[in-house]
Design a protein around this motif. Structure first.
Motif, PDB file in Angstrom:
ATOM      1  N   VAL A  56      28.224  45.514  27.405  1.00 25.15           N
ATOM      2  CA  VAL A  56      29.529  45.037  26.944  1.00 25.15           C
ATOM      3  C   VAL A  56      30.475  45.016  28.145  1.00 25.15           C
ATOM      4  CG1 VAL A  56      29.270  45.831  24.558  1.00 25.15           C
ATOM      5  CG2 VAL A  56      30.234  47.360  26.264  1.00 25.15           C
ATOM      6  N   HIS A  57      31.589  44.302  28.020  1.00 21.39           N
ATOM      7  CA  HIS A  57      32.539  44.174  29.135  1.00 21.39           C
ATOM      8  C   HIS A  57      33.055  45.529  29.612  1.00 21.39           C
ATOM      9  CE1 HIS A  57      32.335  39.926  28.640  1.00 21.39           C
ATOM     10  NE2 HIS A  57      33.057  39.877  27.549  1.00 21.39           N
ATOM     11  N   GLU A  58      33.217  46.463  28.699  1.00 17.95           N
ATOM     12  CA  GLU A  58      33.771  47.769  29.046  1.00 17.95           C
ATOM     13  C   GLU A  58      32.835  48.583  29.948  1.00 17.95           C
ATOM     14  OE1 GLU A  58      33.960  46.358  26.053  1.00 17.95           O
ATOM     15  OE2 GLU A  58      36.134  46.061  26.025  1.00 17.95           O
ATOM     16  N   ASP A  59      31.575  48.168  30.079  1.00 15.49           N
ATOM     17  CA  ASP A  59      30.651  48.825  31.004  1.00 15.49           C
ATOM     18  C   ASP A  59      30.975  48.478  32.459  1.00 15.49           C
ATOM     19  OD1 ASP A  59      29.258  49.966  28.910  1.00 15.49           O
ATOM     20  OD2 ASP A  59      27.699  48.432  28.874  1.00 15.49           O
ATOM     21  N   CYS A  60      31.775  47.446  32.663  1.00 13.16           N
ATOM     22  CA  CYS A  60      32.109  46.958  34.002  1.00 13.16           C
ATOM     23  C   CYS A  60      33.507  47.422  34.400  1.00 13.16           C
ATOM     24  CB  CYS A  60      32.073  45.432  34.023  1.00 13.16           C
ATOM     25  SG  CYS A  60      30.477  44.738  33.559  1.00 13.16           S
ATOM     26  N   GLU A  61      33.827  47.214  35.692  1.00 13.42           N
ATOM     27  CA  GLU A  61      35.181  47.484  36.172  1.00 13.42           C
ATOM     28  C   GLU A  61      36.146  46.537  35.456  1.00 13.42           C
ATOM     29  OE1 GLU A  61      36.059  49.876  38.349  1.00 13.42           O
ATOM     30  OE2 GLU A  61      33.971  50.520  38.399  1.00 13.42           O
ATOM     31  N   GLU A  62      37.435  46.851  35.488  1.00 11.02           N
ATOM     32  CA  GLU A  62      38.421  46.050  34.760  1.00 11.02           C
ATOM     33  C   GLU A  62      38.516  44.612  35.262  1.00 11.02           C
ATOM     34  OE1 GLU A  62      43.130  46.264  34.252  1.00 11.02           O
ATOM     35  OE2 GLU A  62      42.088  48.030  33.461  1.00 11.02           O
ATOM     36  N   ASN A  63      38.194  44.377  36.546  1.00  9.59           N
ATOM     37  CA  ASN A  63      38.275  43.018  37.091  1.00  9.59           C
ATOM     38  C   ASN A  63      36.969  42.243  36.921  1.00  9.59           C
ATOM     39  OD1 ASN A  63      36.897  44.603  38.993  1.00  9.59           O
ATOM     40  ND2 ASN A  63      37.480  43.222  40.644  1.00  9.59           N
ATOM     41  N   ASN A  72      22.909  40.158  32.106  1.00  8.05           N
ATOM     42  CA  ASN A  72      23.595  41.419  31.864  1.00  8.05           C
ATOM     43  C   ASN A  72      24.038  42.096  33.160  1.00  8.05           C
ATOM     44  OD1 ASN A  72      21.591  41.145  29.384  1.00  8.05           O
ATOM     45  ND2 ASN A  72      23.403  42.248  28.738  1.00  8.05           N
ATOM     46  N   LYS A  73      24.785  41.373  33.969  1.00  6.44           N
ATOM     47  CA  LYS A  73      25.306  41.880  35.243  1.00  6.44           C
ATOM     48  C   LYS A  73      26.825  41.874  35.204  1.00  6.44           C
ATOM     49  CE  LYS A  73      21.302  41.790  37.517  1.00  6.44           C
ATOM     50  NZ  LYS A  73      20.564  43.006  37.594  1.00  6.44           N
ATOM     51  N   CYS A  74      27.437  42.813  35.913  1.00  8.97           N
ATOM     52  CA  CYS A  74      28.888  42.826  36.060  1.00  8.97           C
ATOM     53  C   CYS A  74      29.267  41.784  37.115  1.00  8.97           C
ATOM     54  CB  CYS A  74      29.373  44.211  36.474  1.00  8.97           C
ATOM     55  SG  CYS A  74      29.193  45.447  35.186  1.00  8.97           S
ATOM     56  N   LEU A  93      41.708  43.061  32.548  1.00  8.76           N
ATOM     57  CA  LEU A  93      41.050  43.311  31.261  1.00  8.76           C
ATOM     58  C   LEU A  93      39.801  42.457  31.077  1.00  8.76           C
ATOM     59  CD1 LEU A  93      44.231  43.589  29.018  1.00  8.76           C
ATOM     60  CD2 LEU A  93      42.862  45.448  29.966  1.00  8.76           C
ATOM     61  N   HIS A  94      39.002  42.353  32.134  1.00  6.99           N
ATOM     62  CA  HIS A  94      37.714  41.661  32.117  1.00  6.99           C
ATOM     63  C   HIS A  94      37.847  40.148  31.954  1.00  6.99           C
ATOM     64  CE1 HIS A  94      36.298  45.745  31.657  1.00  6.99           C
ATOM     65  NE2 HIS A  94      37.014  45.853  30.555  1.00  6.99           N
ATOM     66  N   ARG A  95      39.020  39.590  32.267  1.00  7.88           N
ATOM     67  CA  ARG A  95      39.244  38.147  32.125  1.00  7.88           C
ATOM     68  C   ARG A  95      39.974  37.609  33.357  1.00  7.88           C
ATOM     69  NH1 ARG A  95      39.599  40.424  27.193  1.00  7.88           N
ATOM     70  NH2 ARG A  95      38.693  39.313  25.442  1.00  7.88           N
ATOM     71  N   PRO A  96      39.755  36.321  33.662  1.00  4.63           N
ATOM     72  CA  PRO A  96      40.532  35.712  34.746  1.00  4.63           C
ATOM     73  C   PRO A  96      41.935  35.366  34.260  1.00  4.63           C
ATOM     74  CG  PRO A  96      38.999  34.124  33.830  1.00  4.63           C
ATOM     75  CD  PRO A  96      38.738  35.426  33.136  1.00  4.63           C
ATOM     76  N   VAL A  97      42.926  35.589  35.113  1.00  7.10           N
ATOM     77  CA  VAL A  97      44.307  35.228  34.796  1.00  7.10           C
ATOM     78  C   VAL A  97      44.785  34.319  35.919  1.00  7.10           C
ATOM     79  CG1 VAL A  97      46.647  36.081  34.412  1.00  7.10           C
ATOM     80  CG2 VAL A  97      44.679  37.439  33.648  1.00  7.10           C
TER      81      VAL A  97
END
Length: 126
Positions: A56-63, A72-74, A93-97
């Motif tokens: 899941v996204h929360e397994d990765c760093e915030e960026n 299944n890679k960050c 928050l795991h998204r591009p801005v």
């Protein structure tokens, strides 16, 4: 007949992990004290058992975000091609801005254009 509940096993395998306590209603469980020593598992999260960097996204760093299976890679969120021309990408928050840099206007997800200078412009007075 007595109103007190009789202690009994709660599962069909006769594993007494919890018991009903005398004087308590059947819905009120009282945990039984664990008489076995704590079991410690070492190295459960190994690459052999879980080869993925993330699930899941929360397994990765915030960026970063978790790429879909089978990878299944960050991955850095700014590697997604969602920002427009001349836009700046930052990850949150795991998204591009996307945003337009200083001196540029427009929709950062479409195109940023250089802002015209107002120096020397004449303004009308009412």
């Amino acid at each position: 007949s007595s109103d007190q509940a009789v202690p009994r096993s709660l599962d069909n395998n006769n594993n007494d992990t919890s018991r009903l306590q005398a004087g308590k209603r059947p819905g009120q469980l009282v945990p039984r004290r664990n008489t076995q020593p704590n079991v410690v598992f070492d190295d459960v999260d190994t690459k052999e058992l879980f080869p993925e960097d993330c699930l899941v996204h929360e397994d990765c760093e915030e960026n970063e975000f978790c790429s879909p299976p089978p990878d299944n890679k960050c991955v850095d969120a700014c590697t997604l091609d969602v920002c427009g021309v001349q836009a700046v990408c930052t990850s949150a928050l795991h998204r591009p801005v996307c945003s337009c840099p200083d001196g540029f206007d427009g929709n950062a997800y479409d195109k940023c254009t250089k802002t015209k200078s107002r120096v020397g412009m004449k303004f009308r007075r009412k």
